[in-house]
Write a protein that holds these residues in place. Structure first.
Motif, short mmCIF file in Angstrom:
data_model
loop_
_atom_site.label_atom_id
_atom_site.label_comp_id
_atom_site.label_asym_id
_atom_site.label_seq_id
_atom_site.Cartn_x
_atom_site.Cartn_y
_atom_site.Cartn_z
N ILE A 34 0.85 -1.19 0.00
CA ILE A 34 0.00 0.00 0.00
C ILE A 34 0.88 1.24 0.00
O ILE A 34 1.97 1.22 0.58
CB ILE A 34 -0.96 -0.03 1.23
N ARG A 35 0.45 2.27 -0.70
CA ARG A 35 1.17 3.55 -0.65
C ARG A 35 0.14 4.66 -0.49
O ARG A 35 -0.85 4.70 -1.22
CB ARG A 35 1.97 3.77 -1.93
N ILE A 36 0.39 5.51 0.47
CA ILE A 36 -0.49 6.67 0.64
C ILE A 36 0.29 7.88 0.15
O ILE A 36 1.40 8.15 0.61
CB ILE A 36 -0.90 6.81 2.13
N SER A 53 5.97 10.36 -14.37
CA SER A 53 5.36 9.34 -15.23
C SER A 53 5.93 7.95 -14.93
O SER A 53 7.13 7.78 -14.86
CB SER A 53 5.66 9.73 -16.67
N HIS A 54 5.05 6.98 -14.77
CA HIS A 54 5.51 5.62 -14.49
C HIS A 54 4.39 4.62 -14.82
O HIS A 54 3.23 5.00 -14.97
CB HIS A 54 5.92 5.46 -13.01
N THR A 55 4.77 3.36 -14.93
CA THR A 55 3.77 2.28 -14.87
C THR A 55 4.03 1.57 -13.55
O THR A 55 5.16 1.58 -13.05
CB THR A 55 3.94 1.28 -16.04
N ASP A 56 3.00 0.97 -12.98
CA ASP A 56 3.21 0.28 -11.71
C ASP A 56 3.79 -1.11 -11.97
O ASP A 56 3.48 -1.74 -12.99
CB ASP A 56 1.88 0.15 -10.95
N ALA A 57 4.62 -1.58 -11.04
CA ALA A 57 5.20 -2.93 -11.19
C ALA A 57 4.22 -4.01 -10.77
O ALA A 57 4.48 -5.19 -10.95
CB ALA A 57 6.47 -3.05 -10.35
N GLU A 110 0.60 4.06 -18.43
CA GLU A 110 1.51 5.10 -17.92
C GLU A 110 0.68 6.19 -17.26
O GLU A 110 -0.31 6.64 -17.83
CB GLU A 110 2.27 5.71 -19.10
N HIS A 111 1.08 6.58 -16.06
CA HIS A 111 0.31 7.62 -15.35
C HIS A 111 1.26 8.48 -14.53
O HIS A 111 2.43 8.13 -14.32
CB HIS A 111 -0.79 7.00 -14.50
N ARG A 112 0.77 9.62 -14.07
CA ARG A 112 1.57 10.53 -13.24
C ARG A 112 0.59 11.36 -12.40
O ARG A 112 -0.64 11.29 -12.62
CB ARG A 112 2.42 11.46 -14.12
FE FE2 Z 1 1.26 4.49 -9.93
#
Ligand code: FE2
Ligand code: AKG
Length: 187
Positions: A34-36, A53-57, A110-112
């Motif tokens: 989890i990340r807040i 910008s990243h994609t989640d692993a 891809e999101h940011r």
């Molecule tokens: Fe993300």
């Protein structure tokens, strides 16, 4: 959240005609993280990003936009599109693990996150990932003579090491290292 992710793997497996069982087995005993995220107001929002910008692993990310402040953006056909927060709604993202397991049929997004000059924003992301000790690769039934494996199968620890290594940005780890015949890919 874990139960919801497992249900979604089942439904995705059915949609791909390989069955929920094989989809769940290909991901393994899914781990959770989890990340807040908290984004304070920023006087110069045009000069900073809340999250680059990243994609989640993960295989799947289930995200709650915690307050009704816009900030999340998705890249579609090369353009950043804002995601309007809906009250009491979860967003579900495809992560890199699911792109590999579905042999490229489902693509990680891809999101940011951008920041706001006046308002704070927060989000809660739960990441459903692959079993820590297992391997990750295309689900066996999705690899056929007509649809050969697009990705190599590797240990999940090496997968995360590659994803997190500083020389990789965005999807470059799965596209440049895991993808078979990566020279054929157009970005
Ligand atoms: Fe993300
Ligand atoms: O804050 C958001 O809406 C995005 C968070 C996110 O992409 C992440 O935690 O990986």
């Amino acid at each position: 959240m874990r139960e919801l992710a497992m249900k979604l793997y089942g439904v995705i497996g059915e949609a791909l005609d390989i069955g929920g069982k094989e989809m769940k087995e290909s991901i393994g005993e899914a781990g959770q993280a989890i990340r807040i995220n908290y984004y304070p107001p920023c006087p110069q929002p045009e000069n900073v990003l809340g999250l680059k910008s990243h994609t989640d692993a993960s295989a799947l990310t289930i995200l709650l936009q915690g307050n009704e402040v816009e900030g999340l953006q998705l890249k579609k056909d090369g353009t950043w599109l804002p995601v309007h927060p809906l009250p009491n709604a979860f967003m579900v993202f495809i992560g890199d693990v699911l792109e590999v397991v579905t042999n490229g049929i489902y693509k990680s997004i891809e999101h940011r996150a951008v920041v706001n000059s006046m308002k704070e924003r927060f989000s809660i992301a739960t990441f459903s990932g692959a079993e820590w000790n297992g391997n990750i690769g295309p689900a066996p039934s999705l690899v056929t003579p007509e649809t050969p494996a697009l990705f190599k199968t590797i240990g999940i620890a090496d997968f995360y090491k590659g994803y997190l290594s500083p020389e990789h940005q965005g999807k470059s780890f799965i596209n440049n290292v895991l993808r078979i015949n990566s020279e054929n890919i157009k970005y």
